[in-house]
Design an enzyme around this catalytic site. Structure first.
Site, short mmCIF file in Angstrom:
data_model
loop_
_atom_site.label_atom_id
_atom_site.label_comp_id
_atom_site.label_asym_id
_atom_site.label_seq_id
_atom_site.Cartn_x
_atom_site.Cartn_y
_atom_site.Cartn_z
N LEU A 279 6.04 -41.10 15.65
CA LEU A 279 5.31 -42.25 15.12
C LEU A 279 6.24 -43.34 14.61
CD1 LEU A 279 2.43 -40.45 13.20
CD2 LEU A 279 2.13 -42.07 15.09
N ASP B 166 18.77 -40.30 4.61
CA ASP B 166 18.16 -39.01 4.31
C ASP B 166 17.36 -39.20 3.03
OD1 ASP B 166 17.49 -36.45 3.49
OD2 ASP B 166 19.48 -35.60 3.83
N ASN C 229 7.68 -43.24 6.41
CA ASN C 229 7.14 -42.42 7.49
C ASN C 229 7.71 -41.01 7.52
OD1 ASN C 229 5.98 -41.93 10.33
ND2 ASN C 229 8.19 -41.79 10.68
N TYR D 147 1.23 -29.08 2.71
CA TYR D 147 1.22 -30.40 3.35
C TYR D 147 0.11 -31.31 2.80
CZ TYR D 147 1.25 -34.04 6.93
OH TYR D 147 1.28 -35.24 7.58
N LYS E 42 0.48 -34.91 0.54
CA LYS E 42 -0.06 -36.20 0.95
C LYS E 42 -1.09 -36.73 -0.06
CE LYS E 42 2.37 -36.82 4.65
NZ LYS E 42 3.37 -37.90 4.73
#
Length: 236
Positions: free
Chosen positions: A13, A53, A79, A161, A165
């Protein structure tokens, strides 16, 4: 010309977002943890490269100096992300096997990395007349959908995960309130075919990058503090 940094942009992406924004006239910095992979991606795209990083303070500080020396920054796309609980489609780490170590690993990149990069680049962004921040989130972060039977998010039972988010969403809201002159939003690309999910996604990177590219080009009268996918506003 609009100067844009995209973290984790050497593939997937991030790479597609870079390609589209370059086509739209942006000067794009490909942020890549691996300097050589970043260099190859930048050459292919016609972009600039910066070794970055998001888990390393010194790496982020060096990236700030390099971009500042080039003239500054207008758009930051956070991203870079990981999902170590998805070891492969037949070996996932659910709630029963979740460890603090895996949770910490996930948050180090997805949450702390986002804050680290955003904080470091704030001085440059605040000098821009039209600063934009796009935080790549996920529909899995939606508490509304996670608690609504029948949704894909309700059916998803892994922890690390989506929790990371959801934290990114709150970071987005609070930074947007703190810096009202910037456009700061969270976006959901959709379940996209990338290395993150072993290319099991249901849509292409071209489709997934659509909302990232759109929000990266938000004008000074655009939304801020929001959570969006390609179809519109998502429920928190």
């Amino acid at each position: 010309m609009t100067a844009t940094l995209i973290t984790g942009a050497n593939k997937g992406l991030g790479f597609e977002t870079a390609r589209r924004l370059i086509a739209a006239g942006h000067t794009v910095y490909v942020g890549s943890r691996d300097a050589e992979r970043g260099r190859r991606a930048a050459e292919q795209l016609g972009a600039r490269v910066v070794q970055l990083d998001v888990t390393d303070d010194a790496s982020v500080a060096a990236a700030v100096k390099a971009i500042e020396a080039d003239g500054g920054l207008d758009v930051l796309v956070n991203n870079a992300g990981i999902a170590p609980e998805w070891r492969d489609t037949n070996d996932v780490i659910g709630a029963a096997d979740l460890t603090v170590g895996l949770m910490r690993q996930t948050f180090e990149t997805n949450v702390f990395g986002t804050v680290r990069v955003l904080r470091a680049f704030l001085p440059l962004l605040r000098r821009s007349t039209a600063a934009v921040v796009v935080n790549v989130s996920s529909a899995l972060a939606s508490l509304t959908r996670a608690t609504t039977p029948g949704t894909r998010q309700y059916a998803y039972t892994l922890v690390a995960y989506p929790a990371s988010k959801t934290a990114v969403n709150m970071i987005t809201v609070q930074y947007a309130k703190a810096f009202p002159n910037m456009r700061i939003n969270a976006v959901e690309p959709g379940f996209t075919q990338t290395d993150l999910n072993g290319n099991t996604g249901l849509q292409t990177v071209e489709q997934g990058a659509e909302i990232i590219v759109r929000m990266a080009q938000a004008g000074t009268d655009g939304p801020t503090g929001g959570y969006f996918d390609a179809e519109g506003t998502l429920p928190w």
